[in-house]
Scaffold this motif. Structure first.
Motif, PDB file in Angstrom:
ATOM      1  N   LYS A   1       8.387   4.087 -76.237  1.00 42.17           N
ATOM      2  CA  LYS A   1       9.055   4.737 -77.367  1.00 42.17           C
ATOM      3  C   LYS A   1       8.086   4.801 -78.550  1.00 42.17           C
ATOM      4  CE  LYS A   1      12.579   6.545 -79.481  1.00 42.17           C
ATOM      5  NZ  LYS A   1      13.000   7.904 -79.110  1.00 42.17           N
TER       6      LYS A   1
ATOM      7  N   LYS B   1       9.258  14.475 -82.279  1.00 43.57           N
ATOM      8  CA  LYS B   1       9.498  13.448 -81.266  1.00 43.57           C
ATOM      9  C   LYS B   1       8.334  13.368 -80.285  1.00 43.57           C
ATOM     10  CE  LYS B   1      13.679  12.831 -82.832  1.00 43.57           C
ATOM     11  NZ  LYS B   1      14.021  11.606 -83.588  1.00 43.57           N
TER      12      LYS B   1
ATOM     13  N   ILE C   1       7.213  12.942 -76.618  1.00 44.63           N
ATOM     14  CA  ILE C   1       7.800  13.065 -75.274  1.00 44.63           C
ATOM     15  C   ILE C   1       6.724  12.913 -74.188  1.00 44.63           C
ATOM     16  CG2 ILE C   1       9.814  14.440 -75.950  1.00 44.63           C
ATOM     17  CD1 ILE C   1       8.269  16.949 -75.008  1.00 44.63           C
TER      18      ILE C   1
ATOM     19  N   GLU D   1       8.662  12.373 -65.208  1.00 40.52           N
ATOM     20  CA  GLU D   1       8.933  11.469 -66.328  1.00 40.52           C
ATOM     21  C   GLU D   1       8.974  12.250 -67.651  1.00 40.52           C
ATOM     22  OE1 GLU D   1       6.797   7.556 -68.196  1.00 40.52           O
ATOM     23  OE2 GLU D   1       6.373   8.029 -66.110  1.00 40.52           O
TER      24      GLU D   1
ATOM     25  N   GLU E   1       9.716  15.417 -68.000  1.00 36.59           N
ATOM     26  CA  GLU E   1      10.937  16.248 -68.026  1.00 36.59           C
ATOM     27  C   GLU E   1      12.125  15.411 -68.525  1.00 36.59           C
ATOM     28  OE1 GLU E   1      11.760  18.279 -64.287  1.00 36.59           O
ATOM     29  OE2 GLU E   1      13.842  18.536 -64.870  1.00 36.59           O
ATOM     30  N   THR E   2      12.177  14.163 -68.064  1.00 32.16           N
ATOM     31  CA  THR E   2      13.250  13.269 -68.527  1.00 32.16           C
ATOM     32  C   THR E   2      13.165  13.059 -70.039  1.00 32.16           C
ATOM     33  OG1 THR E   2      13.216  12.149 -66.397  1.00 32.16           O
ATOM     34  CG2 THR E   2      14.242  10.954 -68.225  1.00 32.16           C
ATOM     35  N   ASN E   3      11.942  12.802 -70.528  1.00 35.15           N
ATOM     36  CA  ASN E   3      11.765  12.596 -71.975  1.00 35.15           C
ATOM     37  C   ASN E   3      12.152  13.847 -72.758  1.00 35.15           C
ATOM     38  OD1 ASN E   3      10.695  10.146 -71.261  1.00 35.15           O
ATOM     39  ND2 ASN E   3       8.568  10.676 -71.694  1.00 35.15           N
TER      40      ASN E   3
ATOM     41  N   LYS F   1      14.174  16.342 -71.916  1.00 32.59           N
ATOM     42  CA  LYS F   1      15.621  16.634 -71.915  1.00 32.59           C
ATOM     43  C   LYS F   1      16.385  15.640 -72.795  1.00 32.59           C
ATOM     44  CE  LYS F   1      16.008  19.172 -67.599  1.00 32.59           C
ATOM     45  NZ  LYS F   1      16.274  19.106 -66.162  1.00 32.59           N
ATOM     46  N   ALA F   2      15.936  14.387 -72.802  1.00 35.19           N
ATOM     47  CA  ALA F   2      16.604  13.381 -73.628  1.00 35.19           C
ATOM     48  C   ALA F   2      16.506  13.758 -75.105  1.00 35.19           C
ATOM     49  CB  ALA F   2      15.979  12.005 -73.394  1.00 35.19           C
ATOM     50  N   GLU F   3      15.347  14.232 -75.530  1.00 35.65           N
ATOM     51  CA  GLU F   3      15.183  14.577 -76.944  1.00 35.65           C
ATOM     52  C   GLU F   3      15.820  15.924 -77.279  1.00 35.65           C
ATOM     53  OE1 GLU F   3      14.440  12.631 -79.183  1.00 35.65           O
ATOM     54  OE2 GLU F   3      13.192  11.050 -78.342  1.00 35.65           O
TER      55      GLU F   3
ATOM     56  N   GLY G   1      18.581  16.981 -76.096  1.00 35.64           N
ATOM     57  CA  GLY G   1      20.020  16.755 -76.233  1.00 35.64           C
ATOM     58  C   GLY G   1      20.852  17.979 -75.890  1.00 35.64           C
TER      59      GLY G   1
END
Ligand code: FEO
Length: 389
Positions: free
Chosen positions: A2, A10, A12, A57, A59-61, A63-65, A67
């Motif tokens: 993080k 952000k 990512i 990994e 892609e996960t970051n 999509k999380a940001e 939202g």
């Protein structure tokens, strides 16, 4: 890991601790990070992607940001696959996204991937701007830092410079280590050949009010930016960073190495404060190249081999030549059992470099260092010390 930049900007990116060799040539004991950023505003910009090794990994970051929102732009500052390796994934997720690059970016992009003719693109040139809402991006070309299509992006509301490979460093982001050590090894081995383009970029950066530097590798730089900029000035101008002598050794059976150790001892006894001895056959070549640029003087100690020089020394000098080694003083210690050839081979390579001062005469030993060689060795030690005054 993080990483916090701001409410709107952000991180990512991803750490890669699994890679065996970065660019298939550099050991990275603490891994490497592929940095990617997201700017959330009325419009959303993705700032570069990551190596295909870590697409999932990333892609996960992403999509999380996001939202649930969709990105509007992908800014491509560099097409090398460690950053552009997930563009295809992004396009498949968000085919309506607009790619932002310069003319060279879009000339080279199809070399790396099939580009759908419907993909939207904005071609930017020096100084062009793109408004995201409260954030505004300005683009500055940085050719050959370290590919021809490289550009950097300045975001004016938060004073952030997205610096591409510039100010990058080996090492995953959760590594607790000195910045300069691994940034220097990264710089000289990856960007080192391109001192002039880096100087040109530094001139452009000097005209910007920068509070944060977001590179494509390594930590986000937020404090004491002058420290990093000054190091880049030193490195890109090929100015030695420290006084000191690197003794680079290419020894077959250890006898040349023993002579080099004796020379190290003499230098220390005579008051030289910094002497570094490196074994070119075993040590990390990239680290030795870093030290060659770090210090103002160097001694090459090598065995003769096949009527030339022991190959690891040949390889080392090839790297130095490729990285534009210059503005240093070099002495030579050669070893040969029947027809010494290392010295003249090394000298011939050094003479092709600009602004390298060769100390004469070179020292020749026959198989092993003997008492009869000590006067020559002392003279070489005195000469290299004098060159540092
Ligand atoms: Fe980190 Fe030149 O790519």
């Amino acid at each position: 890991m993080k990483v916090t930049i701001s409410d709107a900007v952000k991180y990512i990116g991803v750490d890669d601790r699994d890679i065996d060799l970065f660019e298939s040539q550099y050991v990275v004991p603490n891994g490497v990070s592929y940095n990617s950023y997201l700017i959330l505003d009325e419009k959303i910009a993705v700032m570069d992607t990551v190596d295909a090794r870590k697409t999932a990994e990333w892609e996960t970051n992403l999509k999380a940001e996001l939202g649930g929102r969709k990105p509007d732009y992908l800014v491509i500052s560099h097409l090398e696959p460690d950053h552009a390796g997930s563009i295809a994934c992004l396009l498949s997720l968000y085919p309506e996204i607009t790619l932002v690059g310069n003319a060279k970016t879009f000339q080279m992009l199809p070399q790396f991937m099939a580009v759908n003719p419907d993909t939207q693109m904005i071609t930017v040139k020096e100084g062009d701007t793109l408004s995201l809402g409260t954030h505004t991006l300005s683009f500055y070309m940085a050719p050959m830092v370290h590919w021809p299509e490289v550009m950097v992006t300045y975001e004016s509301s938060e004073k952030i410079l997205f610096s591409a490979d510039g100010f990058g460093k080996f090492g995953a982001l959760d590594t607790d280590e000195d910045w300069a050590c691994e940034a220097r090894r990264y710089y000289f081995n990856i960007v080192g050949k391109y001192g002039m383009p880096v100087q040109a970029l530094l001139k452009k950066a000097a005209g910007l009010d920068i509070a944060v530097i977001c590179p494509l590798h390594g930590p986000i730089l937020k404090e004491d930016l002058g420290y990093y900029v000054n190091l880049y000035q030193t490195w890109s101008s090929y100015t030695p960073e420290n006084k000191g002598v690197l003794i680079a050794v290419a020894s077959i059976h250890g006898n040349t190495a023993k002579a080099a150790k004796k020379l190290e001892q003499l230098l220390i006894e005579k008051g030289e404060e910094k002497v570094v001895v490196s074994d070119l056959a075993r040590d990390d070549m990239a680290e030795v190249i870093e030290d060659a640029f770090r210090y103002d003087r160097m001694i090459l100690a090598a065995s003769s081999y096949d009527a030339g020089v022991f190959p690891c020394m040949q390889d080392f000098l090839h790297h130095l030549k490729a990285k534009a080694y210059q503005k240093r003083t070099v002495g030579i210690l050669e070893n040969g059992s029947w027809a010494p050839s290392a010295g003249k081979t090394m000298k011939a390579i050094l003479e092709t470099m600009t602004n390298v001062t060769l100390l004469e005469p070179m020292v020749t030993i026959r198989s092993t260092l003997k008492e009869e060689n000590m006067a020559d060795l002392e003279a070489l030690a005195d000469a290299i010390i004098a060159a540092g005054k």
